[in-house]
Write an enzyme that holds these catalytic residues in place. Structure first.
Site, PDB file in Angstrom:
ATOM      1  N   ASP A 216       0.822  -1.224   0.000  1.00 52.42           N
ATOM      2  CA  ASP A 216       0.000   0.000   0.000  1.00 52.42           C
ATOM      3  C   ASP A 216       0.851   1.269   0.000  1.00 52.42           C
ATOM      4  O   ASP A 216       0.671   2.151   0.857  1.00 52.42           O
ATOM      5  CB  ASP A 216      -0.913   0.028   1.247  1.00 52.42           C
ATOM      6  CG  ASP A 216      -1.660  -1.263   1.493  1.00 52.42           C
ATOM      7  OD1 ASP A 216      -2.100  -1.888   0.526  1.00 52.42           O
ATOM      8  OD2 ASP A 216      -1.805  -1.644   2.677  1.00 52.42           O
TER       9      ASP A 216
ATOM     10  N   GLU B 154     -11.694  -0.004  -2.611  1.00 56.54           N
ATOM     11  CA  GLU B 154     -10.805   0.559  -1.578  1.00 56.54           C
ATOM     12  C   GLU B 154      -9.653   1.284  -2.277  1.00 56.54           C
ATOM     13  O   GLU B 154      -9.632   1.411  -3.500  1.00 56.54           O
ATOM     14  CB  GLU B 154     -10.265  -0.544  -0.658  1.00 56.54           C
ATOM     15  CG  GLU B 154      -9.419  -1.585  -1.362  1.00 56.54           C
ATOM     16  CD  GLU B 154      -9.046  -2.773  -0.474  1.00 56.54           C
ATOM     17  OE1 GLU B 154      -9.488  -2.871   0.671  1.00 56.54           O
ATOM     18  OE2 GLU B 154      -8.291  -3.646  -0.967  1.00 56.54           O
TER      19      GLU B 154
END
Ligand code: FUB
Length: 338
Positions: free
Chosen positions: A32, A239
């Protein structure tokens, strides 16, 4: 070893996907990656994946992260420096478990690290920690940001000096529990025929520690202006929201989750609506796909992750590759494997 087995191994070697880039960090698992340019250097704010020992499920329970390391590079191809632990879950007074994908911002001499973590009631909330240095260490505020919830905060600094936080994630990210604006632990995912849940945006207050407004929906629409249905799961938001600005337009990019794309949509202002334009990054090895897009010295870069080092979905490694645009401002889709 039999000839048949040798044949199978040879054909696997031929078909094995060759990655277009190599892991930036090999000593620990990272994911991420939110990249920013501060003081002329690239700083990366990733998740720090660990072996939690928790079995895999659809809520991402196996992602049991406990701290953050921050990395810097002088150039996108340069040496990567690990600045060590920048924030530990034990130093976040309200935190329970699962320190997920963070982001950072800078304003007036202070760096802000925004992070999602479940509170002691197992509800994902978004917190903030501050430091005088981009690499930390960061000190967490006593409570989560009021009105912030779910996961994957990303903070975009507009050219007029305003900052906006984008956030949210369905399934394990719990966005479906906030559909009415308040928490409902029985909040259900949308059915295939219903309009998909939308990510959220809120302008940051001047102090960067709170929201200046109640979060609003970020509308992602097709070329006819229609919202996507939950059944359009190759295009609807799941997301990993990220916003960047290119030639005066706002690019909202995000993961489609269970179809594993990083998709993007373009709008005329930070609130949208954003019109779907296509794919930034095709699926990577591993279930999750999560990225950031940043300009450095006139070129654009996509930071992302896959599971090249471990082969396991919850033990990821961050990567970078150049991102290019067509003359009309659309992004040339990236295939992470040759
Ligand atoms: O790293 C944990 C979660 O996995 C992130 O918050 C999601 O975006 C997905 O990458």
């Amino acid at each position: 070893i039999t000839f048949a087995l040798l044949g199978t191994m040879a054909s696997h070697a031929q078909t094995k996907k060759q990655p277009i880039s190599q892991p930036l960090v090999t000593k620990i698992y990272t994911a991420d990656p939110s990249a920013h340019v501060f003081n002329g250097k690239i700083y990366i704010y990733p998740s720090h994946d660990i072996e939690s020992g928790i079995p895999q499920d659809d809520n991402g329970s196996h992602f049991g992260m406990k701290d953050y390391h921050i990395f810097s590079m002088d150039t996108p191809t340069g040496k990567v420096t690990d600045h060590g632990v920048a924030l530990d879950i034990k130093d976040i007074p309200w935190a329970g478990r699962q320190l997920w994908a963070p982001d950072a911002a800078y304003k007036n001499g202070t760096y802000y690290l925004y992070f999602p973590v479940k509170d002691k009631q197992d509800i994902f909330r978004i917190g903030v920690a501050t430091s005088k240095k981009p690499e930390g260490p960061f000190k967490a505020e006593k409570s989560p940001i009021e009105g912030a919830y779910s996961i994957d905060p990303s903070v975009f600094q507009d050219t007029d000096g305003n900052y906006y936080m984008y956030f949210g994630g369905i399934w394990g990210g719990q966005l479906q529990r906030w559909a009415t604006g308040t928490y409902d632990e029985n909040g259900k995912l949308k059915t295939q025929q219903e309009e998909a849940l939308l990510p959220k945006v809120a302008k940051m207050s001047k102090d960067m520690l709170s929201f200046a407004e109640t979060p609003k929906d970020v509308k992602i629409v097709d070329e006819n202006g229609n919202l996507f249905l939950e059944g359009n799961n190759d295009k609807r938001f799941f997301e990993a929201a990220w916003v960047h600005k290119y030639k005066g337009k706002y690019y909202f990019s995000y993961s489609t989750g269970d179809t594993h794309f990083i998709a993007y949509a373009i709008g005329d202002n930070p609130y949208g609506p954003f019109t779907y334009k296509g794919v930034v990054l095709k699926p990577v090895e591993g279930w999750t796909n999560h990225h950031s897009i940043v300009e450095f010295k006139g070129k654009w870069y996509l930071f992302y992750h896959d599971v090249q080092l471990s082969g396991q979905t919850h033990l990821r490694n961050i990567k970078v590759t150049e991102l290019k645009y067509n003359a009309d401002g659309t992004i040339i889709p990236i295939d992470p494997y040759k």
